[in-house]
Design an enzyme around this catalytic site. Structure first.
Site, PDB file in Angstrom:
ATOM      1  N   CYS A  73       3.418  -8.601  -1.252  1.00 14.59           N
ATOM      2  CA  CYS A  73       3.011  -8.427   0.151  1.00 14.59           C
ATOM      3  C   CYS A  73       2.458  -9.739   0.730  1.00 14.59           C
ATOM      4  O   CYS A  73       1.380 -10.197   0.337  1.00 14.59           O
ATOM      5  CB  CYS A  73       1.968  -7.318   0.240  1.00 14.59           C
ATOM      6  SG  CYS A  73       1.200  -7.142   1.862  1.00 14.59           S
ATOM      7  N   CYS A  76      -0.949  -9.339   2.478  1.00 10.21           N
ATOM      8  CA  CYS A  76      -2.002  -9.087   1.475  1.00 10.21           C
ATOM      9  C   CYS A  76      -2.485 -10.412   0.889  1.00 10.21           C
ATOM     10  O   CYS A  76      -3.691 -10.626   0.722  1.00 10.21           O
ATOM     11  CB  CYS A  76      -1.476  -8.192   0.356  1.00 10.21           C
ATOM     12  SG  CYS A  76      -0.907  -6.572   0.889  1.00 10.21           S
TER      13      CYS A  76
END
Length: 148
Positions: A73, A76
């Site tokens: 991600c 993230c």
């Protein structure tokens, strides 16, 4: 508690004036026990099915931020350094609990997480307050963390 404060003030005055310091009474035992319990809680932890219940127990002592994330991600990864920086700046006032959604899909389902990064404020074993989903910069992240 008042007696303890008076004794502390007398000690400070004696030290400033160069005199002998009076003996201090020990502080109440309860705050010391709470400080010890808090000291045993890590500031950052990887959450798994095996330690999930322990992390929920910690949320009865201080807020736990469940950080639903994944290694692939992009957002993230962008958010993570700020989370760690703010956790350090806040002196461990809250636990950063990292949940890898690929390794822990049951936890993601339990909380209904459909998009990452997703931050959940856990207090007293349950979700409290709003979620912070996505990463739109450090300022909004800091604001959300300030409201834990």
């Amino acid at each position: 508690m008042r007696q303890y404060r008076l004794a502390l003030a007398a000690l400070a005055a004696a030290m400033l004036l160069g005199g002998a310091a009076p003996a201090l009474a020990a502080p109440p035992a309860a705050p010391r026990a709470a400080a010890t319990a808090t000291a045993d809680i890590p500031n950052v932890v990887d959450v798994t099915a095996a330690n999930y219940q322990q992390v929920m127990q910690w949320s009865h002592t201080k807020p736990v931020v469940l950080d639903f994330t994944a290694s692939w991600c992009y957002w993230c990864k962008k958010q993570d350094p700020y989370l760690r920086q703010y956790n350090t700046a806040d002196n461990g006032a809250w636990v950063l609990a990292k949940v890898d959604v690929d390794r822990n899909p049951d936890l993601a389902r339990r909380y209904g997480v459909r998009g990452i990064p997703a931050l959940l404020n856990i207090q007293n074993g349950t979700e409290a307050g709003s979620r912070h989903v996505g990463f739109d910069g450090p300022a909004s992240l800091r604001t959300w963390l300030n409201n834990l």
